[in-house]
Design a protein around this motif. Structure first.
Motif, PDB file in Angstrom:
ATOM      1  N   ILE A   1       0.840  -1.201   0.000  1.00 47.55           N
ATOM      2  CA  ILE A   1       0.000   0.000   0.000  1.00 47.55           C
ATOM      3  C   ILE A   1       0.874   1.250   0.000  1.00 47.55           C
ATOM      4  O   ILE A   1       0.631   2.219  -0.729  1.00 47.55           O
ATOM      5  N   GLY A   2       1.919   1.245   0.823  1.00 48.04           N
ATOM      6  CA  GLY A   2       2.832   2.386   0.880  1.00 48.04           C
ATOM      7  C   GLY A   2       3.539   2.632  -0.437  1.00 48.04           C
ATOM      8  O   GLY A   2       3.881   3.780  -0.768  1.00 48.04           O
ATOM      9  N   LYS A   3       3.757   1.576  -1.208  1.00 45.82           N
ATOM     10  CA  LYS A   3       4.422   1.708  -2.504  1.00 45.82           C
ATOM     11  C   LYS A   3       3.476   2.170  -3.614  1.00 45.82           C
ATOM     12  O   LYS A   3       3.903   2.369  -4.747  1.00 45.82           O
ATOM     13  N   GLY A   4       2.180   2.297  -3.274  1.00 46.22           N
ATOM     14  CA  GLY A   4       1.243   2.839  -4.245  1.00 46.22           C
ATOM     15  C   GLY A   4       0.266   1.855  -4.843  1.00 46.22           C
ATOM     16  O   GLY A   4      -0.574   2.225  -5.665  1.00 46.22           O
ATOM     17  N   TYR A   5       0.329   0.584  -4.435  1.00 39.62           N
ATOM     18  CA  TYR A   5      -0.644  -0.391  -4.918  1.00 39.62           C
ATOM     19  C   TYR A   5      -1.992  -0.160  -4.249  1.00 39.62           C
ATOM     20  O   TYR A   5      -2.057   0.277  -3.090  1.00 39.62           O
ATOM     21  N   THR A   6      -3.067  -0.469  -4.950  1.00 39.68           N
ATOM     22  CA  THR A   6      -4.395  -0.379  -4.359  1.00 39.68           C
ATOM     23  C   THR A   6      -4.642  -1.603  -3.477  1.00 39.68           C
ATOM     24  O   THR A   6      -3.888  -2.586  -3.524  1.00 39.68           O
ATOM     25  N   VAL A   7      -5.705  -1.552  -2.686  1.00 43.14           N
ATOM     26  CA  VAL A   7      -6.072  -2.704  -1.856  1.00 43.14           C
ATOM     27  C   VAL A   7      -6.328  -3.925  -2.729  1.00 43.14           C
ATOM     28  O   VAL A   7      -5.843  -5.030  -2.450  1.00 43.14           O
ATOM     29  N   LYS A   8      -7.078  -3.744  -3.805  1.00 43.21           N
ATOM     30  CA  LYS A   8      -7.412  -4.860  -4.695  1.00 43.21           C
ATOM     31  C   LYS A   8      -6.158  -5.447  -5.327  1.00 43.21           C
ATOM     32  O   LYS A   8      -6.004  -6.678  -5.407  1.00 43.21           O
ATOM     33  N   GLU A   9      -5.248  -4.606  -5.760  1.00 37.25           N
ATOM     34  CA  GLU A   9      -4.000  -5.081  -6.349  1.00 37.25           C
ATOM     35  C   GLU A   9      -3.153  -5.834  -5.323  1.00 37.25           C
ATOM     36  O   GLU A   9      -2.560  -6.871  -5.628  1.00 37.25           O
ATOM     37  N   THR A  10      -3.099  -5.305  -4.120  1.00 36.76           N
ATOM     38  CA  THR A  10      -2.309  -5.941  -3.062  1.00 36.76           C
ATOM     39  C   THR A  10      -2.870  -7.313  -2.709  1.00 36.76           C
ATOM     40  O   THR A  10      -2.115  -8.285  -2.532  1.00 36.76           O
ATOM     41  N   GLN A  11      -4.193  -7.406  -2.602  1.00 34.44           N
ATOM     42  CA  GLN A  11      -4.826  -8.694  -2.311  1.00 34.44           C
ATOM     43  C   GLN A  11      -4.518  -9.710  -3.402  1.00 34.44           C
ATOM     44  O   GLN A  11      -4.282 -10.891  -3.127  1.00 34.44           O
ATOM     45  N   ALA A  12      -4.509  -9.274  -4.651  1.00 38.67           N
ATOM     46  CA  ALA A  12      -4.226 -10.174  -5.770  1.00 38.67           C
ATOM     47  C   ALA A  12      -2.778 -10.638  -5.764  1.00 38.67           C
ATOM     48  O   ALA A  12      -2.485 -11.800  -6.076  1.00 38.67           O
ATOM     49  N   ILE A  13      -1.866  -9.753  -5.379  1.00 38.55           N
ATOM     50  CA  ILE A  13      -0.442 -10.091  -5.366  1.00 38.55           C
ATOM     51  C   ILE A  13      -0.114 -11.055  -4.231  1.00 38.55           C
ATOM     52  O   ILE A  13       0.563 -12.072  -4.431  1.00 38.55           O
ATOM     53  N   LEU A  14      -0.602 -10.763  -3.031  1.00 37.38           N
ATOM     54  CA  LEU A  14      -0.216 -11.542  -1.860  1.00 37.38           C
ATOM     55  C   LEU A  14      -0.979 -12.863  -1.737  1.00 37.38           C
ATOM     56  O   LEU A  14      -0.468 -13.830  -1.184  1.00 37.38           O
ATOM     57  N   LYS A  15      -2.233 -12.875  -2.215  1.00 34.60           N
ATOM     58  CA  LYS A  15      -3.058 -14.092  -2.191  1.00 34.60           C
ATOM     59  C   LYS A  15      -3.169 -14.689  -0.792  1.00 34.60           C
ATOM     60  O   LYS A  15      -3.219 -15.903  -0.623  1.00 34.60           O
ATOM     61  N   MET A  16      -3.162 -13.822   0.218  1.00 33.56           N
ATOM     62  CA  MET A  16      -3.318 -14.261   1.605  1.00 33.56           C
ATOM     63  C   MET A  16      -4.164 -13.239   2.358  1.00 33.56           C
ATOM     64  O   MET A  16      -4.252 -12.084   1.953  1.00 33.56           O
ATOM     65  N   VAL A  17      -4.767 -13.697   3.437  1.00 31.33           N
ATOM     66  CA  VAL A  17      -5.622 -12.821   4.229  1.00 31.33           C
ATOM     67  C   VAL A  17      -4.778 -11.951   5.152  1.00 31.33           C
ATOM     68  O   VAL A  17      -3.950 -12.453   5.914  1.00 31.33           O
ATOM     69  N   ALA A  18      -4.954 -10.647   5.077  1.00 34.00           N
ATOM     70  CA  ALA A  18      -4.349  -9.721   6.035  1.00 34.00           C
ATOM     71  C   ALA A  18      -5.448  -9.276   6.986  1.00 34.00           C
ATOM     72  O   ALA A  18      -6.306  -8.462   6.629  1.00 34.00           O
ATOM     73  N   GLU A  19      -5.438  -9.841   8.194  1.00 30.80           N
ATOM     74  CA  GLU A  19      -6.528  -9.600   9.142  1.00 30.80           C
ATOM     75  C   GLU A  19      -6.704  -8.119   9.458  1.00 30.80           C
ATOM     76  O   GLU A  19      -7.807  -7.646   9.719  1.00 30.80           O
ATOM     77  N   GLY A  20      -5.602  -7.360   9.431  1.00 31.79           N
ATOM     78  CA  GLY A  20      -5.671  -5.947   9.779  1.00 31.79           C
ATOM     79  C   GLY A  20      -6.542  -5.141   8.848  1.00 31.79           C
ATOM     80  O   GLY A  20      -7.125  -4.129   9.259  1.00 31.79           O
ATOM     81  N   TYR A  21      -6.647  -5.556   7.586  1.00 33.92           N
ATOM     82  CA  TYR A  21      -7.490  -4.833   6.637  1.00 33.92           C
ATOM     83  C   TYR A  21      -8.936  -4.834   7.103  1.00 33.92           C
ATOM     84  O   TYR A  21      -9.620  -3.800   7.067  1.00 33.92           O
ATOM     85  N   TYR A  22      -9.419  -5.983   7.538  1.00 34.82           N
ATOM     86  CA  TYR A  22     -10.801  -6.086   8.010  1.00 34.82           C
ATOM     87  C   TYR A  22     -10.954  -5.467   9.404  1.00 34.82           C
ATOM     88  O   TYR A  22     -12.003  -4.908   9.734  1.00 34.82           O
ATOM     89  N   ALA A  23      -9.887  -5.564  10.207  1.00 34.90           N
ATOM     90  CA  ALA A  23      -9.979  -5.116  11.600  1.00 34.90           C
ATOM     91  C   ALA A  23     -10.036  -3.606  11.735  1.00 34.90           C
ATOM     92  O   ALA A  23     -10.655  -3.089  12.668  1.00 34.90           O
ATOM     93  N   VAL A  24      -9.396  -2.874  10.806  1.00 42.29           N
ATOM     94  CA  VAL A  24      -9.272  -1.428  11.007  1.00 42.29           C
ATOM     95  C   VAL A  24     -10.626  -0.725  10.956  1.00 42.29           C
ATOM     96  O   VAL A  24     -10.895   0.187  11.745  1.00 42.29           O
ATOM     97  N   GLU A  25     -11.500  -1.148  10.066  1.00 35.31           N
ATOM     98  CA  GLU A  25     -12.833  -0.536  10.006  1.00 35.31           C
ATOM     99  C   GLU A  25     -13.593  -0.820  11.297  1.00 35.31           C
ATOM    100  O   GLU A  25     -14.261   0.056  11.855  1.00 35.31           O
ATOM    101  N   SER A  26     -13.483  -2.062  11.775  1.00 34.41           N
ATOM    102  CA  SER A  26     -14.160  -2.434  13.013  1.00 34.41           C
ATOM    103  C   SER A  26     -13.609  -1.657  14.204  1.00 34.41           C
ATOM    104  O   SER A  26     -14.367  -1.220  15.082  1.00 34.41           O
ATOM    105  N   ALA A  27     -12.299  -1.469  14.241  1.00 32.40           N
ATOM    106  CA  ALA A  27     -11.682  -0.763  15.370  1.00 32.40           C
ATOM    107  C   ALA A  27     -12.183   0.672  15.461  1.00 32.40           C
ATOM    108  O   ALA A  27     -12.449   1.179  16.560  1.00 32.40           O
TER     109      ALA A  27
END
Length: 333
Positions: free
Chosen positions: A269-295
């Motif tokens: 994300i810091g390098k300029g990729y979008t959330v959708k692009e990052t999810q496609a590249i990493l192909k793994m769940v980053a729990e923090g993405y879902y947690a931040v809205e809830s927090a």
């Protein structure tokens, strides 16, 4: 706890990811019988043939002699009064809802570090919502990358239950030469800390992607510790020392380790990729993405949380990372 050994028993485990696989390895190496729920039948057949999980920690073997594998959720849950949850928080809600009434008689240990999206609750509170008695619900905390556990690197886990007897029982089941365990009664605090550390790891990753450097990240994380303390006090005002490994230790390893999915997500994300692009590249769940809205919703203005709010603005409001972190840097002390 490491020197104590629990009676060999049958344990049901839900989840075939990295952490679930590592925990199954510990349990079977300690002589316990494991009934292991994995949704994908092809994965089950591969583990039976090769003794390895083809998708996660595939370089490590698991002793299948004491493992009963099944894609039948009810069959596995009914196999034992002792249940270990290791399904990512983003996907665990529908699974728990499906078997809600069966869960009410179980002693449940959650290894899930995140928030259930549908209810905006940590897993322990979601189980209470499903009428599971509070004294039957526990949580694993502490720095615990599955890759290092699978490599049998020395690791420290905290097992929390409202009752010390149950915490000690589960701590003894997991203790071995490379796993040191301790017990706690702060179930909710440890669960929320595990959720928050993923968000702060995202922030550290974003800063690294922006090339802010180690000096900045050290200040960022020292502020994150104080922010976590404010959040926990506001949401669940129990006295606790967050310098212990279940809080601070878990935060540090998630923020700095190359194994950290949340940190790596933030770097992209810091390098300029979008959330959708990052999810496609990493192909793994980053729990923090879902947690931040809830927090942000859970906090609801109770405490000052500029780091969490900055990550939220970037991930959910499509704010520019450089601009937002430039502003955040002025608030750090």
């Amino acid at each position: 706890m490491t020197s104590l050994k629990s009676k060999k028993t049958s344990i049901a485990v839900l989840g075939g990811g990295s952490w679930g696989t590592a925990l199954v390895k510990i349990l079977v190496d300690n002589g316990h019988e494991v009934h292991w729920y994995i949704r994908n039948i092809d994965v089950i057949e591969s583990i039976k043939r090769e003794g390895r999980n083809p998708n996660y920690l595939s370089q490590f073997s698991v002793n299948t002699e004491n493992i009963q594998l099944s894609s039948n959720l009810y069959e596995v849950v009914r196999s034992s009064p002792h249940l270990l949850l290791a399904i990512p928080a983003a996907f665990i809600g529908p699974v728990l809802n499906e078997i809600g009434t069966v869960l009410q008689s179980k002693i449940i240990l959650s290894a899930v570090k995140g928030i259930v999206p549908d209810t905006q609750l940590v897993v322990g509170q979601h189980l209470e919502y499903l009428k599971v008695p509070k004294n039957q619900i526990g949580v694993i905390g502490g720095p615990s990358h599955a890759e290092e556990v699978a490599r049998e690197k020395r690791s420290y886990l905290t097992i929390a239950f409202p009752q010390k007897k149950l915490a000690s029982l589960w701590a003894n089941r997991l203790a071995c030469e490379y796993i040191h365990t301790k017990v706690s009664k702060d179930v909710t605090g440890i669960e929320y800390a595990a959720m928050l550390k993923n968000i702060y790891a995202l922030a550290a990753g974003i800063a690294s992607g922006l090339e802010y450097g180690d000096n900045f990240n050290s200040v960022l994380l020292s502020n994150a510790v104080r922010e976590m303390k404010r959040f926990l006090r506001g949401v669940y005002g129990k006295k606790r020392n967050i310098n212990h490994s279940a809080y601070l230790g878990d935060l540090l390893v998630t923020a700095f380790s190359n194994y950290s999915r949340n940190r790596n997500f933030g770097v992209h994300i810091g390098k300029g990729y979008t959330v959708k692009e990052t999810q496609a590249i990493l192909k793994m769940v980053a729990e923090g993405y879902y947690a931040v809205e809830s927090a942000v919703k859970i906090n609801n203005g109770r405490a000052k949380i500029p780091i969490i709010e900055s990550v939220y603005e970037i991930l959910y409001k499509k704010g520019a990372p450089y601009a937002i972190f430039s502003e955040l840097s002025q608030e750090l002390r």
